[in-house]
Design a protein around this motif. Sequence first.
Motif, PDB file in Angstrom:
ATOM      1  N   LEU A 168      21.691  11.686   5.805  1.00 45.57           N
ATOM      2  CA  LEU A 168      23.253  11.820   6.177  1.00 45.57           C
ATOM      3  C   LEU A 168      23.795  11.938   4.756  1.00 45.57           C
ATOM      4  CD1 LEU A 168      25.366  12.057   8.162  1.00 45.57           C
ATOM      5  CD2 LEU A 168      25.319   9.309   8.194  1.00 45.57           C
ATOM      6  N   VAL A 169      24.250  12.971   4.448  1.00 42.23           N
ATOM      7  CA  VAL A 169      25.063  13.280   3.084  1.00 42.23           C
ATOM      8  C   VAL A 169      26.518  12.831   3.382  1.00 42.23           C
ATOM      9  CG1 VAL A 169      25.863  15.183   1.780  1.00 42.23           C
ATOM     10  CG2 VAL A 169      23.420  15.365   2.962  1.00 42.23           C
ATOM     11  N   ALA A 170      27.238  13.237   4.441  1.00 39.84           N
ATOM     12  CA  ALA A 170      28.599  12.713   4.589  1.00 39.84           C
ATOM     13  C   ALA A 170      28.906  12.516   6.127  1.00 39.84           C
ATOM     14  CB  ALA A 170      29.464  13.953   3.993  1.00 39.84           C
ATOM     15  N   GLY A 171      29.691  11.659   6.452  1.00 37.61           N
ATOM     16  CA  GLY A 171      30.388  11.565   7.632  1.00 37.61           C
ATOM     17  C   GLY A 171      29.584  10.219   8.538  1.00 37.61           C
ATOM     18  N   ALA A 172      29.588  10.245   9.899  1.00 40.89           N
ATOM     19  CA  ALA A 172      29.016   9.156  10.479  1.00 40.89           C
ATOM     20  C   ALA A 172      28.593   9.891  11.782  1.00 40.89           C
ATOM     21  CB  ALA A 172      30.059   8.114  10.875  1.00 40.89           C
ATOM     22  N   ILE A 173      26.938   9.476  12.088  1.00 41.15           N
ATOM     23  CA  ILE A 173      26.472   9.757  13.389  1.00 41.15           C
ATOM     24  C   ILE A 173      25.860   8.465  14.151  1.00 41.15           C
ATOM     25  CG2 ILE A 173      25.840  12.111  12.158  1.00 41.15           C
ATOM     26  CD1 ILE A 173      22.966  10.726  11.876  1.00 41.15           C
ATOM     27  N   TRP A 174      25.491   8.729  15.405  1.00 41.08           N
ATOM     28  CA  TRP A 174      25.032   8.093  16.381  1.00 41.08           C
ATOM     29  C   TRP A 174      23.705   8.913  16.433  1.00 41.08           C
ATOM     30  CZ3 TRP A 174      23.106   9.716  21.074  1.00 41.08           C
ATOM     31  CH2 TRP A 174      22.659   8.583  21.879  1.00 41.08           C
ATOM     32  N   LEU A 199      16.274   9.018   6.575  1.00 38.99           N
ATOM     33  CA  LEU A 199      15.616   8.425   7.674  1.00 38.99           C
ATOM     34  C   LEU A 199      14.249   9.197   7.732  1.00 38.99           C
ATOM     35  CD1 LEU A 199      18.199   8.517  10.406  1.00 38.99           C
ATOM     36  CD2 LEU A 199      17.121   6.395   9.475  1.00 38.99           C
ATOM     37  N   THR A 200      13.314   8.420   7.713  1.00 36.13           N
ATOM     38  CA  THR A 200      11.842   9.281   7.790  1.00 36.13           C
ATOM     39  C   THR A 200      11.570   9.790   9.231  1.00 36.13           C
ATOM     40  OG1 THR A 200      10.769   7.837   5.851  1.00 36.13           O
ATOM     41  CG2 THR A 200       9.412   9.083   7.508  1.00 36.13           C
ATOM     42  N   VAL A 201      11.129  10.960   9.241  1.00 36.22           N
ATOM     43  CA  VAL A 201      11.118  11.419  10.755  1.00 36.22           C
ATOM     44  C   VAL A 201       9.321  11.215  11.043  1.00 36.22           C
ATOM     45  CG1 VAL A 201      11.063  13.583  12.243  1.00 36.22           C
ATOM     46  CG2 VAL A 201      12.777  13.206  10.391  1.00 36.22           C
ATOM     47  N   VAL A 202       9.151  10.908  12.279  1.00 33.91           N
ATOM     48  CA  VAL A 202       7.817  10.549  12.608  1.00 33.91           C
ATOM     49  C   VAL A 202       7.197  11.969  13.389  1.00 33.91           C
ATOM     50  CG1 VAL A 202       6.286   9.200  14.381  1.00 33.91           C
ATOM     51  CG2 VAL A 202       8.409   8.043  13.111  1.00 33.91           C
ATOM     52  N   ARG A 203       6.184  12.235  12.928  1.00 29.75           N
ATOM     53  CA  ARG A 203       5.364  13.612  13.541  1.00 29.75           C
ATOM     54  C   ARG A 203       5.611  13.766  15.120  1.00 29.75           C
ATOM     55  NH1 ARG A 203      -1.239  14.523  13.337  1.00 29.75           N
ATOM     56  NH2 ARG A 203      -0.958  16.636  14.353  1.00 29.75           N
ATOM     57  N   GLY A 204       6.368  14.928  15.362  1.00 22.06           N
ATOM     58  CA  GLY A 204       6.403  15.375  16.744  1.00 22.06           C
ATOM     59  C   GLY A 204       7.599  14.535  17.422  1.00 22.06           C
ATOM     60  N   GLU A 205       8.346  13.659  16.705  1.00 22.49           N
ATOM     61  CA  GLU A 205       9.396  12.972  17.552  1.00 22.49           C
ATOM     62  C   GLU A 205      10.753  13.836  17.692  1.00 22.49           C
ATOM     63  OE1 GLU A 205      11.305   9.458  15.852  1.00 22.49           O
ATOM     64  OE2 GLU A 205      11.445  10.523  14.084  1.00 22.49           O
ATOM     65  N   THR A 206      11.391  13.463  18.632  1.00 25.49           N
ATOM     66  CA  THR A 206      12.599  14.116  18.742  1.00 25.49           C
ATOM     67  C   THR A 206      13.764  13.443  18.493  1.00 25.49           C
ATOM     68  OG1 THR A 206      11.786  15.422  20.822  1.00 25.49           O
ATOM     69  CG2 THR A 206      14.287  15.001  20.728  1.00 25.49           C
ATOM     70  N   LEU A 207      14.863  13.869  17.767  1.00 25.09           N
ATOM     71  CA  LEU A 207      16.096  13.116  17.622  1.00 25.09           C
ATOM     72  C   LEU A 207      17.213  13.594  18.106  1.00 25.09           C
ATOM     73  CD1 LEU A 207      15.529  13.015  13.771  1.00 25.09           C
ATOM     74  CD2 LEU A 207      14.994  11.181  15.078  1.00 25.09           C
ATOM     75  N   ILE A 208      18.203  12.708  18.779  1.00 23.57           N
ATOM     76  CA  ILE A 208      19.384  13.068  19.290  1.00 23.57           C
ATOM     77  C   ILE A 208      20.419  12.590  18.465  1.00 23.57           C
ATOM     78  CG2 ILE A 208      20.891  12.921  21.374  1.00 23.57           C
ATOM     79  CD1 ILE A 208      18.485  12.514  22.868  1.00 23.57           C
ATOM     80  N   ILE A 209      21.355  13.527  17.783  1.00 20.21           N
ATOM     81  CA  ILE A 209      22.448  13.108  16.885  1.00 20.21           C
ATOM     82  C   ILE A 209      23.684  13.482  17.467  1.00 20.21           C
ATOM     83  CG2 ILE A 209      23.009  13.764  14.602  1.00 20.21           C
ATOM     84  CD1 ILE A 209      20.183  14.226  14.171  1.00 20.21           C
ATOM     85  N   GLU A 210      24.769  12.569  17.431  1.00 24.14           N
ATOM     86  CA  GLU A 210      25.994  13.088  17.848  1.00 24.14           C
ATOM     87  C   GLU A 210      26.983  12.639  16.530  1.00 24.14           C
ATOM     88  OE1 GLU A 210      29.688  11.687  20.845  1.00 24.14           O
ATOM     89  OE2 GLU A 210      27.855  10.581  20.993  1.00 24.14           O
ATOM     90  N   ALA A 211      27.630  13.451  16.431  1.00 27.67           N
ATOM     91  CA  ALA A 211      28.504  13.353  15.088  1.00 27.67           C
ATOM     92  C   ALA A 211      29.876  12.664  15.668  1.00 27.67           C
ATOM     93  CB  ALA A 211      29.176  14.972  14.724  1.00 27.67           C
ATOM     94  N   LEU A 212      29.988  11.400  14.780  1.00 28.85           N
ATOM     95  CA  LEU A 212      31.141  10.506  15.248  1.00 28.85           C
ATOM     96  C   LEU A 212      32.386  10.967  14.465  1.00 28.85           C
ATOM     97  CD1 LEU A 212      29.446   7.191  15.197  1.00 28.85           C
ATOM     98  CD2 LEU A 212      29.964   8.577  17.177  1.00 28.85           C
ATOM     99  N   THR A 213      31.945  11.755  13.249  1.00 31.27           N
ATOM    100  CA  THR A 213      33.200  12.410  12.536  1.00 31.27           C
ATOM    101  C   THR A 213      32.893  13.710  11.992  1.00 31.27           C
ATOM    102  OG1 THR A 213      32.086  11.316  10.389  1.00 31.27           O
ATOM    103  CG2 THR A 213      33.633  10.017  11.527  1.00 31.27           C
ATOM    104  N   PRO A 214      33.454  14.463  11.172  1.00 30.36           N
ATOM    105  CA  PRO A 214      32.623  15.707  10.680  1.00 30.36           C
ATOM    106  C   PRO A 214      31.470  15.233   9.803  1.00 30.36           C
ATOM    107  CG  PRO A 214      35.158  15.885  10.647  1.00 30.36           C
ATOM    108  CD  PRO A 214      34.678  14.669  11.073  1.00 30.36           C
ATOM    109  N   VAL A 215      30.370  15.850  10.127  1.00 33.15           N
ATOM    110  CA  VAL A 215      28.874  15.522   9.420  1.00 33.15           C
ATOM    111  C   VAL A 215      28.218  16.666   8.478  1.00 33.15           C
ATOM    112  CG1 VAL A 215      26.685  14.595  10.035  1.00 33.15           C
ATOM    113  CG2 VAL A 215      28.801  13.841  11.080  1.00 33.15           C
TER     114      VAL A 215
END
Length: 91
Positions: free
Chosen positions: A24-30, A48-64
């Motif tokens: 996360l370079v800039a902004g805030a996420i959920w 954040l380390t990404v686990v092999r094969g996982e799915t991430l759901i990201i919502e931008a709380l501010t510009p990100v």
Amino acid sequence: MRYLLAKGEIITLQADDAIESLSLVAGAIWLTRSSDTRDYCPQEGTRLTVVRGETLIIEALTPVTITVNCRERRAALHITTAWPHTSPRTA
């Protein structure tokens, strides 16, 4: 790979073996992860380390600004975008 998200924009990121981490370079996420039952609100500068094969759901709380760090130059990455009503870019 660097991605810019508008406030309220939601993406689903499905990683393959070549995806190493998400920064996360800039902004805030959920963020929620398929490999974990907890939700996260990381701070700017968090990696954040990404686990092999996982799915991430990201919502931008501010510009990100997010950087996806790959082990290989040609990593396979599938991103799906969704907006609650309309695209923030056209609203």
